[in-house]
Design a protein around this motif. Structure first.
Motif, PDB file in Angstrom:
ATOM      1  N   LEU A   1      39.661 -29.396  30.660  1.00 30.91           N
ATOM      2  CA  LEU A   1      38.633 -29.062  31.649  1.00 30.91           C
ATOM      3  C   LEU A   1      38.955 -27.713  32.276  1.00 30.91           C
ATOM      4  N   PRO A   2      37.926 -26.983  32.735  1.00 33.18           N
ATOM      5  CA  PRO A   2      38.230 -25.845  33.597  1.00 33.18           C
ATOM      6  C   PRO A   2      38.705 -26.425  34.934  1.00 33.18           C
TER       7      PRO A   2
ATOM      8  N   GLY B   1      35.766 -36.363  32.430  1.00 32.99           N
ATOM      9  CA  GLY B   1      35.353 -35.023  32.840  1.00 32.99           C
ATOM     10  C   GLY B   1      34.014 -34.568  32.282  1.00 32.99           C
ATOM     11  N   SER B   2      33.198 -35.490  31.751  1.00 32.71           N
ATOM     12  CA  SER B   2      31.912 -35.094  31.170  1.00 32.71           C
ATOM     13  C   SER B   2      30.911 -34.710  32.252  1.00 32.71           C
ATOM     14  N   ALA B   3      30.350 -33.496  32.140  1.00 31.07           N
ATOM     15  CA  ALA B   3      29.346 -33.044  33.111  1.00 31.07           C
ATOM     16  C   ALA B   3      28.093 -33.907  33.034  1.00 31.07           C
ATOM     17  N   ASP B   4      27.835 -34.503  31.865  1.00 29.88           N
ATOM     18  CA  ASP B   4      26.634 -35.330  31.674  1.00 29.88           C
ATOM     19  C   ASP B   4      26.681 -36.646  32.436  1.00 29.88           C
TER      20      ASP B   4
ATOM     21  N   VAL C   1      33.380 -33.783  39.642  1.00 27.73           N
ATOM     22  CA  VAL C   1      32.907 -34.623  38.528  1.00 27.73           C
ATOM     23  C   VAL C   1      33.947 -35.702  38.208  1.00 27.73           C
TER      24      VAL C   1
ATOM     25  N   GLU D   1      34.011 -27.748  40.839  1.00 32.25           N
ATOM     26  CA  GLU D   1      32.953 -28.551  40.219  1.00 32.25           C
ATOM     27  C   GLU D   1      33.555 -29.649  39.328  1.00 32.25           C
ATOM     28  N   ALA D   2      34.542 -29.270  38.504  1.00 36.97           N
ATOM     29  CA  ALA D   2      35.176 -30.254  37.616  1.00 36.97           C
ATOM     30  C   ALA D   2      35.906 -31.319  38.435  1.00 36.97           C
TER      31      ALA D   2
ATOM     32  N   TRP E   1      37.819 -34.335  28.801  1.00 35.20           N
ATOM     33  CA  TRP E   1      36.446 -34.731  28.450  1.00 35.20           C
ATOM     34  C   TRP E   1      36.318 -34.753  26.935  1.00 35.20           C
TER      35      TRP E   1
END
Lengths: 302, 263
Positions: free
Chosen positions: A128-129, A83-86, A137, A133-134, A114
């Motif tokens: 995670l939220p 779940g990392s946005a990066d 990802v 978007e999540a 994440w």
């Protein structure tokens, strides 16, 4: 780019290793029991290890290779941070691939969580939220992982101690959507469902009922503790440090009734007890699995 | 951040500040209270972060842990974790600079040998977890003419390492781990400095003492210096025997000539 379509794997690439994990009870293998398992060859159907513990060389890896000759093995990762946005850590994914190629496990799993942001590893499976978007990802990263490993991944539902205000998707729907969009399987951690349901006021049975039975590839069972907070409130903590709670055994029976017999693991990570205690817990799960098999046979005969 | 919905990256950065720096200003506002303070909920993750990393350091530095005691170790670990949180999920690789934190920690300044013991423990931990690699096949080396052999650059085995300590770190380390108080009491802390070689053999990690010149010669070889220039930098009379011993013990994993890898 957001992957809206699951990768379609040819049947051959969905194979479950040379030694598939059976729909029986297994135990989590930790370092204190390595030698005992090699020496005494305990009667357990399969073993699961943490992928991150075998990324180097030396004696622990050789020990696992020896054990792998006698038991089906499942690799359970804790560091991929789906779940990392990066983005996924390519170096870590390459290390996971290295272990998968060396061990040829029956199952490979990771978590819906994440752990890494801005190059810092936060040493926990963070929640995670539950947002679109999540979801995008996580699905992108599950797609990348399955493409890299050339096999199906199981994704485990988390235990959590907080929820985010801006979440819009119930966690059980989020899990089902990840499975539907990526073709991954679900590792249904029954203790996590119970812990999170208690902590957030959810209906644990409704959570189970929302998961697609065909996607369930494994079940986890573990112990948890209860933390007393100021003001008389409590949080259940998923610490894997005790026997499976009676309420979790009851929820496990519900899970088997819904999903049929599924490979089931006893996890114990804190204050790891003697092997006999783990074997005893596995025997209890095995009893429930046999009952589920009889139920299934009766249903087919009827 | 509460006025609008944070992006996933913004939220994860806020949670990092909360977990690493104990700053809940942003993350706290994003959390559903549900009868429990967001800070109390975030505490669970903070506690796991601290305890998992402290435990990882304890596994890599067992002798340091015994020498300073659990409470002092936790304080030193906390300081190190605050300054240098891990960058990857491979916690075997976490803690390389912990000896430097110990070296400037006033609470343990009386234990002058502690940083040396810590540096040895890190080399041992690194050797334990290093990837496997086939030892260099000596026959392939022998195929080269003598003149070419002088141009050979060796690649050390991933488990091989060198430690210099001002005090008898190896004897202290052994007696602490074996809980041999008599041996520990018999050690003269001033009997340094020491030049140590650490390497994983088939039977386990080995720690051996070298002479200063043999250590410097080995250091040059491990750094990839050509054999001839390693000999020039560290004119070691026992170089030939030492090189043969390194090769026989599998302390090299490959070699190259003229920058062309031939491992």
């Amino acid at each position: 780019m957001i992957a809206d379509w699951p990768l379609i794997f040819p049947a051959a690439s969905l194979r479950s290793g040379r030694s598939p994990v059976p729909a029986k009870a297994g135990i989590g293998l930790r370092f204190p029991h390595h030698q005992a398992v090699v020496d005494t060859h305990p009667e357990v159907a399969w073993l699961e290890v943490h992928t991150e513990n075998y990324m180097g060389g030396g004696t622990s890896l050789r020990c696992l290779e020896t054990i792998r000759k006698d038991y089906p093995v499942s690799l359970h990762g804790v560091g991929l941070s789906l779940g990392s946005a990066d983005g996924l850590d390519a170096a870590h994914l390459a290390r996971v691939k290295g272990v998968v190629e060396r061990i040829d496990p029956g199952l490979v799993s990771e978590h819906l969580s994440w752990s890494i942001v801005g190059g810092t590893y936060l040493a926990d499976l963070l929640p995670l939220p539950m947002t679109e978007e999540a979801l995008d990802v996580v699905c992108r990263h599950v797609d990348q992982t399955q493409a890299c490993l050339k096999r199906r991944l199981l994704v485990e539902n988390p235990s959590s101690y907080l929820r985010f205000r801006h979440s819009t998707i119930p966690e059980w729907e989020f899990m089902a959507l990840v499975a539907k969009r990526t073709g991954c399987g679900i590792l249904c951690d029954v203790n996590n469902i119970y812990v999170s349901a208690c902590n957030h006021g959810w209906d644990a049975s409704a959570y189970l009922a929302a998961l697609p039975p065909s996607a369930i590839g494994e079940i986890h069972l573990a112990g948890h503790s209860v933390k007393q907070l100021d003001g008389g409130r409590t949080l259940r903590i998923d610490d894997h440090g005790s026997r499976v709670a009676p309420e979790v055994w009851a929820l496990y029976a519900e899970a088997l009734a819904r999903f049929g017999p599924v490979p089931t693991l006893i996890e114990w990570d804190t204050d790891v007890p003697p092997l006999e205690v783990l074997m005893d817990q596995a025997a209890r799960a095995e009893g429930a699995l046999k009952e589920a098999q009889r139920e299934r046979a009766r249903a087919i005969a009827a | 951040m509460n006025a609008r919905v944070p992006s996933l990256l913004e939220l994860q950065r806020a949670v990092r500040r909360s977990v690493v720096a104990r700053d809940d200003a942003e993350a706290g506002g994003c959390v559903v209270a549900g009868g429990i303070e967001p800070a109390a909920r975030l505490d669970i993750y903070r506690n796991t972060f601290a305890s998992v990393l402290t435990n990882a350091l304890r596994l890599s530095y067992p002798a340091v842990h015994r020498l300073v005691g659990a409470e002092c170790f936790e304080g030193a670990a906390r300081l190190f974790i605050d300054e240098q949180p891990p960058q990857s999920a491979c916690l075997d690789e976490y803690g390389a600079n912990f000896p430097e934190t110990l070296a400037r920690l006033e609470a343990v300044a009386a234990l002058a040998y502690l940083p040396g013991v810590a540096r040895l423990e890190w080399a041992v931990s690194r050797a334990l977890h290093a990837p496997d690699a086939e030892p260099l096949d000596v026959a392939r080396l022998a195929a080269f003419a003598e003149n070419d052999q002088a141009r050979v650059r060796f690649a050390p085995h991933p488990s091989a390492g060198l430690v210099r300590a001002d005090h008898p770190a190896d004897a202290i380390w052994r007696s602490v781990l074996e809980q041999d108080d008599a041996a520990l009491a018999a050690i003269d802390p001033a009997s340094g400095p020491l030049w140590l070689l650490v390497h994983r053999a088939a039977t386990g990690v080995e720690v051996s003492r070298l002479s200063e010149i043999a250590w410097r010669f080995t250091e040059a070889l491990f750094a990839g210096c050509p054999l001839r220039s390693a000999l020039e930098d560290a004119p070691c009379v026992e170089a030939e025997a030492l090189l043969a011993e390194h090769l026989a013990a599998g302390r090299f994993a490959g070699f190259s000539l003229d920058d062309t890898a031939i491992s």
